[in-house]
Motif scaffolding. Sequence first.
Motif, mmCIF file in Angstrom:
data_model
loop_
_atom_site.group_PDB
_atom_site.id
_atom_site.type_symbol
_atom_site.label_atom_id
_atom_site.label_comp_id
_atom_site.label_asym_id
_atom_site.label_seq_id
_atom_site.Cartn_x
_atom_site.Cartn_y
_atom_site.Cartn_z
ATOM 1 N N GLY A 56 0.816 -1.211 0.000
ATOM 2 C CA GLY A 56 0.000 0.000 0.000
ATOM 3 C C GLY A 56 0.847 1.258 0.000
ATOM 4 O O GLY A 56 0.548 2.225 -0.712
ATOM 5 N N LEU A 96 2.521 1.711 -3.487
ATOM 6 C CA LEU A 96 1.548 2.179 -4.478
ATOM 7 C C LEU A 96 1.178 3.643 -4.236
ATOM 8 O O LEU A 96 1.035 4.418 -5.183
ATOM 9 C CB LEU A 96 0.296 1.298 -4.439
ATOM 10 N N ALA A 97 1.029 4.020 -2.957
ATOM 11 C CA ALA A 97 0.696 5.418 -2.639
ATOM 12 C C ALA A 97 1.817 6.344 -3.084
ATOM 13 O O ALA A 97 1.570 7.432 -3.619
ATOM 14 C CB ALA A 97 0.447 5.557 -1.140
ATOM 15 N N ASN A 126 1.519 6.882 -6.597
ATOM 16 C CA ASN A 126 0.192 7.388 -6.960
ATOM 17 C C ASN A 126 -0.536 6.396 -7.867
ATOM 18 O O ASN A 126 -1.105 6.771 -8.896
ATOM 19 C CB ASN A 126 0.289 8.763 -7.641
ATOM 20 N N GLU A 144 -3.064 2.641 -8.073
ATOM 21 C CA GLU A 144 -4.002 1.738 -7.423
ATOM 22 C C GLU A 144 -3.951 0.396 -8.143
ATOM 23 O O GLU A 144 -3.682 0.343 -9.346
ATOM 24 C CB GLU A 144 -5.423 2.296 -7.453
ATOM 25 N N ARG A 145 -4.186 -0.674 -7.413
ATOM 26 C CA ARG A 145 -4.192 -2.004 -8.020
ATOM 27 C C ARG A 145 -5.436 -2.769 -7.545
ATOM 28 O O ARG A 145 -5.357 -3.619 -6.649
ATOM 29 C CB ARG A 145 -2.925 -2.782 -7.629
ATOM 30 N N PRO A 146 -6.590 -2.487 -8.137
ATOM 31 C CA PRO A 146 -7.809 -3.191 -7.717
ATOM 32 C C PRO A 146 -7.776 -4.684 -8.038
ATOM 33 O O PRO A 146 -8.603 -5.449 -7.512
ATOM 34 C CB PRO A 146 -8.906 -2.475 -8.523
#
Length: 286
Positions: free
Chosen positions: A116, A119-120, A123, A125-127
Amino acid sequence: MVQEEPYAKISPTAKLVAYGRTFTDIPFAREIAAACDAEQAFRTLSVAETLPLQVPFLEARYKTTNQIIAREGITQMLEIAAGLSPRGLAMTDDPDIVYVATDLPEMLEQEKAIVGAILAGLNMERPNLHFSIANALDRNDVLQAATPFQLDKSVVILTEGLFPYLTRAEQATLAANVHELLARYGGVWITSDVNTKQRWDTFRRIDKHMQQRTQTVSSATERSLYDNLFIDNHDVQQFFTSAGFKVEEYSFLHVLDELSSLKRINLDRERIVQTMQDFTVLILTL
């Protein structure tokens, strides 16, 4: 339900592997290792003299598995006892891939937090990247972890670094759980850590520090790594055939030219070939 406490002692070895990967070009390896203080775990569980052989082995194990995944062309992946693997983070850059990482609660929460944060920072997201708490030996946990998958698509089941810590009875339980998943979805089980006493005895003659390292890790995890090994290749074949699988072996040497660690830590290519020429990844199907 299998008690989790004994298996939780295995989790710190994921940091040992994470540190070894920092000497390679594996994506996100350095970020993950820095976030979990992997170097300290390495200093506790291993010694610097082991790196010249340990690192290319870890890199080959990881990259051989990825090469097989690419060959199979399957886009649903479940990694059992994922530890601090960067594979989910790297693979889900492709939005068509659905990836589920499983592990015991403490390790999984740590991996989830690290991913997390990475990824933050980017910038992103990995849905399509999922995390599921699961004891590998608990049937319901393993089946529940597959919830994000579509039933009409095959799956890849991955185990990397788990088998050596399991007794033969526990290995049989894991095999039964994976068999049930593949019976439901179809696909393949890729496991890169099924080794034999025959192979390890050869490796120990090449790596004089291996005995010390094995004893240290066995003591820390309360798991006898050597006792858990298969006797020889015949024993391996018999075990998986009896568990209902067809077995294909895929040599580590397939990725020899992809091993960045050979140059990064100035390793002798011929010695590395000698070390890993008998090591294989198993590709298991029903």
